[in-house]
Design a protein around this motif. Structure first.
Motif, mmCIF file in Angstrom:
data_model
loop_
_atom_site.group_PDB
_atom_site.id
_atom_site.type_symbol
_atom_site.label_atom_id
_atom_site.label_comp_id
_atom_site.label_asym_id
_atom_site.label_seq_id
_atom_site.Cartn_x
_atom_site.Cartn_y
_atom_site.Cartn_z
ATOM 1 N N GLU A 141 0.241 -6.677 5.949
ATOM 2 C CA GLU A 141 0.949 -5.448 5.576
ATOM 3 C C GLU A 141 1.895 -5.006 6.687
ATOM 4 O O GLU A 141 3.056 -4.644 6.425
ATOM 5 N N LYS A 151 0.852 -1.178 0.000
ATOM 6 C CA LYS A 151 0.000 0.000 0.000
ATOM 7 C C LYS A 151 0.891 1.233 0.000
ATOM 8 O O LYS A 151 1.837 1.323 0.787
ATOM 9 N N GLU A 163 -4.301 -6.171 7.069
ATOM 10 C CA GLU A 163 -3.486 -5.243 7.848
ATOM 11 C C GLU A 163 -2.366 -5.971 8.593
ATOM 12 O O GLU A 163 -1.260 -5.442 8.724
ATOM 13 N N ALA A 222 -0.440 -1.774 -7.025
ATOM 14 C CA ALA A 222 -0.451 -1.500 -5.590
ATOM 15 C C ALA A 222 -1.614 -0.571 -5.293
ATOM 16 O O ALA A 222 -2.083 0.168 -6.165
ATOM 17 N N ALA A 223 -2.108 -0.620 -4.054
ATOM 18 C CA ALA A 223 -3.174 0.282 -3.635
ATOM 19 C C ALA A 223 -2.560 1.636 -3.293
ATOM 20 O O ALA A 223 -1.760 1.741 -2.355
ATOM 21 N N GLN A 269 1.129 6.242 9.082
ATOM 22 C CA GLN A 269 1.396 5.484 7.859
ATOM 23 C C GLN A 269 2.522 4.476 8.066
ATOM 24 O O GLN A 269 2.454 3.338 7.597
ATOM 25 N N SER A 323 1.144 5.423 0.159
ATOM 26 C CA SER A 323 0.509 6.683 0.527
ATOM 27 C C SER A 323 1.335 7.825 -0.053
ATOM 28 O O SER A 323 2.520 7.949 0.247
ATOM 29 N N HIS A 349 2.925 1.218 5.474
ATOM 30 C CA HIS A 349 2.688 1.685 4.117
ATOM 31 C C HIS A 349 3.971 2.294 3.552
ATOM 32 O O HIS A 349 4.782 2.844 4.293
ATOM 33 N N THR A 404 -3.086 5.590 -2.223
ATOM 34 C CA THR A 404 -3.988 6.578 -1.635
ATOM 35 C C THR A 404 -3.315 7.943 -1.682
ATOM 36 O O THR A 404 -2.144 8.071 -1.309
ATOM 37 N N ARG A 464 -10.221 -7.169 6.413
ATOM 38 C CA ARG A 464 -9.320 -6.067 6.748
ATOM 39 C C ARG A 464 -8.277 -6.453 7.788
ATOM 40 O O ARG A 464 -7.098 -6.105 7.638
ATOM 41 N N ARG A 486 -0.254 7.562 -9.189
ATOM 42 C CA ARG A 486 -1.304 6.563 -8.982
ATOM 43 C C ARG A 486 -1.639 5.851 -10.296
ATOM 44 O O ARG A 486 -1.769 4.630 -10.341
#
Length: 367
Positions: free
Chosen positions: A289, A2, A286, A27-28, A67, A4, A72, A30, A282, A20
């Protein structure tokens, strides 16, 4: 992974959007901003995770801490000094830090600042620079000299680094042009492997202290007196089941407590495994991650086909189509020759089993 990304200007926000897009679902990603002009024009005034770009209301350092605690990857679009001041209070060590990068808002340079090797910041920087038409600014010495990097070697071979201070000692010899010695437990070096120049393989067990020793922790020779750097195969699998929307902190506490009771450190865990209906759960994502542990899932049919005796539950079978998730998932992930190290443990709607896999992998001399 993930990622950020945080920007501070409208130009920086445009680059964030390009970043992005460049990841193309790999990858995710944000997007966050601390730009007051964007806050007024386009960004919701609440910390809404579903928003296209999230306005950061608290301090930049507090945001960075959150983060990094979640492991992340962080990309700052702005000056290096901004990123350095934000992450400074949260830096731990090279084996546990989040990868942190920065890019100037014009997209000319991408610079990995933290966790270049183990966290993958260097690889991400090269990946992003290629997509953006930027220059990756890599500063790690072994990369600059195109030399053997023992921490990347360990990561690619799924080996646990037991004493991180040994990395610097081995790297210093490599950069000085000196030969490094390595001893690998018998039967675990790929037979067709070409040994890079600068590395001398020694017999196992080593007759004298070597630079790098790769062995199972059950081996008598696996101790600091035998090598500058000890590398150990990750051999445990956590098979996990849980109720929907289980609290992440609750699951984390449960799993780490079980590991502690069994004398297993989290770095020895090779994978987290469960049933495919939990692939978006989730708390499991998490946990994966946070501890950089791969998360594997299997269908009910795949789990039901795993041979062995398990603590089955008729209720569980009516819910997910298989009588046991944790033990079957752990054993499935462990592969041929694996066995149940710890049978099903249950608490508050959570279950876990630990499997141990045989050390079948062959060490490859990655460069």
């Amino acid at each position: 992974m993930k990622i950020s990304v945080i920007s501070f200007t409208e130009t920086g926000q445009q680059l964030a959007e390009r970043i992005r897009e460049s990841m193309d679902g790999e990858a995710a990603v944000t997007l966050y901003t601390k730009c007051s002009r964007l806050e007024k024009k386009t960004v919701p005034a609440v910390d809404d995770s579903d928003a296209d770009t999230i306005c950061v209301r608290n301090s930049l350092s507090a945001w960075a801490g959150e983060q990094m605690a979640a492991r992340h990857a962080l990309i700052f679009i702005g000056a290096c000094g901004i990123a350095v001041r934000a992450i400074a209070p949260w830096i731990m060590d090279k084996l546990h830090d989040s990868p942190v990068l920065m890019a100037d808002e014009m997209g000319k340079y991408v610079i990995p600042l933290l966790s270049g090797h183990v966290g993958g910041a260097n690889e991400l920087a090269v990946r992003l620079a290629g997509a953006l038409g930027a220059i990756p600014v890599i500063t790690t010495a072994t990369d600059l000299h195109d030399s053997f990097a023992v921490d990347i070697f360990a990561k690619r071979n799924d080996l646990r680094i037991c004493n991180r201070e040994g990395i610097a000692k081995v790297s210093a010899k490599v950069l000085a042009g000196e030969e490094i010695t390595m001893s690998v437990q018998t039967g675990h070096l790929a037979v067709d492997e070409t040994i890079p120049s600068g590395i001398r393989l020694c017999a196992y067990p080593p007759a004298e202290k070597v630079d790098v020793l790769i062995a199972d922790d059950t081996e008598e020779t696996f101790r600091k007196e035998s090598a500058e750097l000890l590398l150990q195969p990750k051999k445990y699998i956590l098979g996990v089941g849980c109720k929907k929307d289980t609290d992440s902190a609750k699951l984390d506490l449960f799993l780490t407590k079980i590991l502690e009771e069994q004398g297993i450190v989290i770095e020895q865990v090779a994978a987290l495994a469960s049933i495919d209906v939990k692939k978006e759960e989730r708390c499991l994502l998490e946990f994966s991650e946070k501890y950089r542990i791969p998360f594997w899932t299997y269908t009910a049919q795949e789990l039901q086909a795993v041979p062995g005796e398990f603590h089955g539950s008729g209720f569980v079978k009516t819910q997910v189509g298989v009588d046991n998730v944790c033990e079957r998932a752990a054993l499935k992930a462990a592969g041929t020759g694996g066995w149940i190290f710890l049978g099903k443990q249950a608490q508050d709607g959570m279950t876990v089993a630990v499997a141990e896999k045989t050390w079948k992998e062959r060490i490859r001399m990655w460069l």
